[in-house]
Design an enzyme around this catalytic site. Sequence first.
Site, mmCIF file in Angstrom:
data_model
loop_
_atom_site.group_PDB
_atom_site.id
_atom_site.type_symbol
_atom_site.label_atom_id
_atom_site.label_comp_id
_atom_site.label_asym_id
_atom_site.label_seq_id
_atom_site.Cartn_x
_atom_site.Cartn_y
_atom_site.Cartn_z
ATOM 1 N N GLY A 193 41.006 67.868 -104.093
ATOM 2 C CA GLY A 193 42.149 67.224 -103.309
ATOM 3 C C GLY A 193 41.576 66.985 -101.795
ATOM 4 N N ASP A 194 40.478 67.399 -101.578
ATOM 5 C CA ASP A 194 40.038 67.055 -99.936
ATOM 6 C C ASP A 194 38.425 66.459 -99.894
ATOM 7 O OD1 ASP A 194 39.934 67.495 -97.234
ATOM 8 O OD2 ASP A 194 41.854 68.766 -97.604
ATOM 9 N N ASP A 195 37.590 66.907 -99.285
ATOM 10 C CA ASP A 195 36.263 66.491 -98.947
ATOM 11 C C ASP A 195 35.330 66.947 -100.048
ATOM 12 O OD1 ASP A 195 37.266 65.512 -96.292
ATOM 13 O OD2 ASP A 195 36.497 67.138 -95.336
#
Length: 457
Positions: free
Chosen positions: A247-249
């Site tokens: 859900g992120d980098d």
Amino acid sequence: MVALSSIILAALPIALAVSSSAPDLMGREANAAQTESHWANHAAAQGRHFCYVRPDADGGDDAPAIMDALNNKCNSRSLVIFPGPVYNIQTNMTTLNLEDVVIYQFGRMLWSTDIDYWLSVSMPVGFQNQSTVWYFGGNNVIWDGWGVGTLDGNGQVWYDWARSQGNLPHRPMNINLRTLTNSVIRRMRFVQSQMWTMAITYSQHVELDDIYVNSTSTSQWSTLNTDGCDTIFSDSITFRRWTVSNGDDAIALKMNSSNIAVYDSYFENGQGIAIGSMGQYNGRYEYLENFYAKNITLKNTAHVSYLKTWAGISRGYPPNGGGGGYGVARNITIEDVKLIGGRQQPFFAWQCENYSGYAGQDCDSSLFKMEDVAWRRVSGTVQSGVTEAAYFQCSAAAGGCDDFEVTGFDVTKEGTDELLAIWDCFNVNNPVGFTCTESQAQKMSSDVTGGHGSNNK
């Protein structure tokens, strides 16, 4: 622009030397079915110490046994086997200063769900307020999971606890690869990380090959902050054949990262590749130099990649505040990219970062320079609501962004042949391969300020 690919290729003999010279005791034939005596014989044939670490028979804490093996019995010139099936990790670990150690992991390390305990013992990474529950480091280390070895952070309890809030203090990442040099980590699985999956800090000449990362929430709360890997104060780190769903980098470069390369990887559902954020520490110089990525597929990510610096005016303190730092991000090349259903602009640069209610303000105040950035041969699709190919918000105080290149661009809206044609730019000097488009927002800004962004064209 410096030919970054030639820089990275020039460094490859060093990386390949690490991989080829590191002792792989069993070629490609290892498996968990081999007996302890089998592995002991092979360790003896190599003149190595030997540790065969079984899980606690009663399901107790396995962290002490892991640390005993890696810190004492098998800290140097050793073969360490983790046969599995499950190791219960109930206390934090520090295993540093390994020397010429081969680790074969066939089991799953499963962290406990005692949030209060982990918050009380998480250890500082040395950047922002990031923390970890495992320091791991050494020289000439091979850690091979053979496609089954797993670190499982039991992350769902953390996602529900965080309630989609970011950067909560003492929320730990699974592992901090720290002062790791001339080493290879391969065929490992990292699932349900507590926060970031891992950070690589104060490390040089490390390869991470055939790595699987998946942090997925089954509740209403997001997996914000579950980065696949962040590099900090590190040089010559190579990622090959990564699969990341989070859900992120997927991969993020942070303070003083150099000669970082990503090859042949697949990223899904997160933000894409992050260069930054940068300039968060007031008055402090930092650099991100020589990044190269090739043959990357991204599905349902926010961007192909984005560059982000904090504004030049400092408010608050990292991680949920800051700004006022300066430095340079340069020689960044990403090529041969397939984009599937991108959620926002494929390319994004932003120098307005600031929390405390000031995000998007003071965009022309950053002294952080971004230059020599190229995206080449990018094709695929974005979701139907996306209208821009790029949004480049560069700071006037830094002299704008120099030598941004986009060539071989072929990205359309899903279900159409409509090529993205809006290139929204502020203070972009000498664009190569694209023409900045004066958006309605720029027209309004120009009317008010008398020419903000007028050097874009």
